[in-house]
Design a protein around this motif. Sequence first.
Motif, PDB file in Angstrom:
ATOM      1  N   TYR A  59       8.028   3.964  -5.604  1.00 36.72           N
ATOM      2  CA  TYR A  59       7.037   2.906  -5.710  1.00 36.72           C
ATOM      3  C   TYR A  59       6.035   3.232  -6.821  1.00 36.72           C
ATOM      4  O   TYR A  59       5.673   4.388  -7.008  1.00 36.72           O
ATOM      5  CB  TYR A  59       6.235   2.770  -4.411  1.00 36.72           C
ATOM      6  N   TRP A  70       0.504  -2.302  -4.792  1.00 36.09           N
ATOM      7  CA  TRP A  70       1.791  -1.619  -4.724  1.00 36.09           C
ATOM      8  C   TRP A  70       2.924  -2.548  -5.140  1.00 36.09           C
ATOM      9  O   TRP A  70       2.874  -3.765  -4.892  1.00 36.09           O
ATOM     10  CB  TRP A  70       2.052  -1.135  -3.290  1.00 36.09           C
ATOM     11  N   GLN A 121       7.235  -3.294  -4.888  1.00 28.99           N
ATOM     12  CA  GLN A 121       8.137  -3.438  -3.752  1.00 28.99           C
ATOM     13  C   GLN A 121       9.081  -2.253  -3.588  1.00 28.99           C
ATOM     14  O   GLN A 121       9.737  -2.102  -2.555  1.00 28.99           O
ATOM     15  CB  GLN A 121       8.967  -4.725  -3.901  1.00 28.99           C
ATOM     16  N   GLY A 122       9.150  -1.391  -4.598  1.00 31.72           N
ATOM     17  CA  GLY A 122       9.984  -0.204  -4.520  1.00 31.72           C
ATOM     18  C   GLY A 122      11.350  -0.386  -5.134  1.00 31.72           C
ATOM     19  O   GLY A 122      11.880  -1.503  -5.196  1.00 31.72           O
TER      20      GLY A 122
END
Length: 125
Positions: free
Chosen positions: A95, A115, A117-118
């Motif tokens: 991330y 952040w 979403q990875g």
Amino acid sequence: QLQLAESGGGSVQPGGSLRLSCEISRSTLDDYAIGWFRQASGKEREGIACINIKDGSTAYRNSVKGRFTISRDSAKNTVYLTMNSLNPEDTAVYYCAADRTEDPCIMQRVFYDWWGQGTQVTVSS
């Protein structure tokens, strides 16, 4: 509202390399630090690298020092994580995250408010 989008994950053999990208939806990032975190299955999310956008200062987790490099391309609003000499212990969801600060970056998730979403990275033979 800041939005981040990771890309570049995938499967690679031990010893291989990948470059992850984090595209950020903001034209000016001089008052932000960007961090890369990862979370392996069953483990807590850990910070592995960060960069202060304004002065380019960086910090790395000991386990990735000398193998991973964080960099920025301000013209593209993108931060990269170049990963070399990958091993199975690097398998995780990666991330990127943003912290509004002009101080040296800190690799603690509590400081990061935005952040992505990875993206999955799998290292396996």
